[in-house]
Design an enzyme around this catalytic site. Structure first.
Site, PDB file in Angstrom:
ATOM      1  N   CYS A  61      44.435  44.607  44.203  1.00 18.82           N
ATOM      2  CA  CYS A  61      44.195  43.167  44.338  1.00 18.82           C
ATOM      3  C   CYS A  61      45.452  42.353  44.019  1.00 18.82           C
ATOM      4  O   CYS A  61      45.676  41.307  44.618  1.00 18.82           O
ATOM      5  CB  CYS A  61      43.017  42.755  43.466  1.00 18.82           C
ATOM      6  N   HIS A  94      36.632  44.992  46.366  1.00 17.68           N
ATOM      7  CA  HIS A  94      36.740  44.476  45.006  1.00 17.68           C
ATOM      8  C   HIS A  94      36.357  42.998  45.030  1.00 17.68           C
ATOM      9  O   HIS A  94      36.251  42.390  46.097  1.00 17.68           O
ATOM     10  CB  HIS A  94      38.165  44.636  44.499  1.00 17.68           C
ATOM     11  N   GLU A 128      38.093  40.351  44.260  1.00 23.57           N
ATOM     12  CA  GLU A 128      39.135  39.518  44.851  1.00 23.57           C
ATOM     13  C   GLU A 128      39.201  39.690  46.368  1.00 23.57           C
ATOM     14  O   GLU A 128      39.360  38.716  47.103  1.00 23.57           O
ATOM     15  CB  GLU A 128      40.507  39.844  44.233  1.00 23.57           C
ATOM     16  N   SER A 135      41.352  40.939  34.926  1.00 23.99           N
ATOM     17  CA  SER A 135      42.725  41.103  35.399  1.00 23.99           C
ATOM     18  C   SER A 135      42.729  41.914  36.694  1.00 23.99           C
ATOM     19  O   SER A 135      42.092  42.967  36.766  1.00 23.99           O
ATOM     20  CB  SER A 135      43.546  41.826  34.325  1.00 23.99           C
ATOM     21  N   CYS A 179      43.429  44.481  39.585  1.00 28.91           N
ATOM     22  CA  CYS A 179      44.029  45.808  39.687  1.00 28.91           C
ATOM     23  C   CYS A 179      45.271  45.724  40.577  1.00 28.91           C
ATOM     24  O   CYS A 179      45.585  44.680  41.137  1.00 28.91           O
ATOM     25  CB  CYS A 179      43.018  46.792  40.271  1.00 28.91           C
ATOM     26  N   ASP A 229      35.511  53.371  38.867  1.00 27.51           N
ATOM     27  CA  ASP A 229      36.065  52.160  39.462  1.00 27.51           C
ATOM     28  C   ASP A 229      37.543  52.010  39.162  1.00 27.51           C
ATOM     29  O   ASP A 229      38.305  51.572  40.020  1.00 27.51           O
ATOM     30  CB  ASP A 229      35.314  50.917  38.951  1.00 27.51           C
ATOM     31  N   ASN A 264      32.641  42.494  43.300  1.00 29.36           N
ATOM     32  CA  ASN A 264      32.891  43.902  43.544  1.00 29.36           C
ATOM     33  C   ASN A 264      31.643  44.499  44.189  1.00 29.36           C
ATOM     34  O   ASN A 264      30.541  44.351  43.670  1.00 29.36           O
ATOM     35  CB  ASN A 264      33.223  44.584  42.210  1.00 29.36           C
TER      36      ASN A 264
END
Length: 143
Positions: free
Chosen positions: A77, A47, A49, A72, A74, A137, A36
Site C-alpha cells: 500500500c 487491502h 487502502e 500503518s 504495508c 495477513d 481489507n
C-alpha cells in the site's frame, strides 16, 4: 479517521481483517472508501487502502489527496501511495504494525500518525482473537 474506522468495523463484522481506509480530496471530500477484503474475496491484494483507491475511481491528479488508514500501510500500500503520488497519509495507529510510513515520509509524503486509541484497541483485540489470520495477513508463515 471516522470513515476509515467505520470501514474497519465493517470488515471485521463481515469476517475479515479490521483495516479500513478512505481517500480524501483536497477539500476533505471522501472520494473513496474501503476495507481489507482478503478473506471475504479470497484475494490477497484487496487491502483497505487499495479498496479505497479503487472505490475513488480515476482521478486527474493525486498530489492533493490524502489516504486515511486505520493502520500503518504495508509496503504494498505504501507503494501505491508513491506510484500515484498521493500527497499525504493519515495513519490511525502503528503500534500493532509498522509498515512503510517512515519510508513514505522520507520520500516527501506528508505522514501523520495519530496513535488513535480506537484504532489501537480494534487491532489489539483482533490480533489477540485471530493470531493465525493476522499472521497470514502480514506474511508470517506458520511454524
Amino acid at each position: 479517521m471516522d470513515v476509515a474506522l467505520e470501514q474497519a468495523r465493517i470488515g471485521l463484522a463481515s469476517g475479515g481483517i479490521p483495516i479500513g481506509a478512505a481517500l480524501l480530496g483536497p477539500d476533505g471530500t471522501v472520494l473513496g472508501r474501503g476495507h481489507n477484503r482478503r478473506v471475504q474475496d479470497d484475494d490477497p491484494s484487496v487491502h483497505g487502502e487499495t479498496a479505497a483507491f479503487r472505490d475513488a475511481g480515476r482521478q486527474r491528479d493525486y498530489r492533493a489527496t490524502t489516504m486515511v488508514t486505520t493502520l500503518s500501510p504495508c509496503w504494498y500500500c505504501s507503494g501505491l501511495v508513491r506510484q500515484f503520488g498521493i500527497g499525504a497519509v493519515l495513519v490511525g495507529e502503528s503500534r500493532t504494525f509498522t509498515g512503510g510510513h517512515d519510508w513514505l515520509a522520507e520520500h516527501g509524503v506528508a505522514v501523520t500518525v495519530l496513535d488513535d486509541a480506537r484504532c489501537v484497541a480494534l487491532m489489539e483485540e483482533f490480533v489477540a482473537a485471530s493470531p493465525e489470520l493476522w499472521n497470514e495477513d502480514i506474511g508470517v508463515a506458520p511454524e
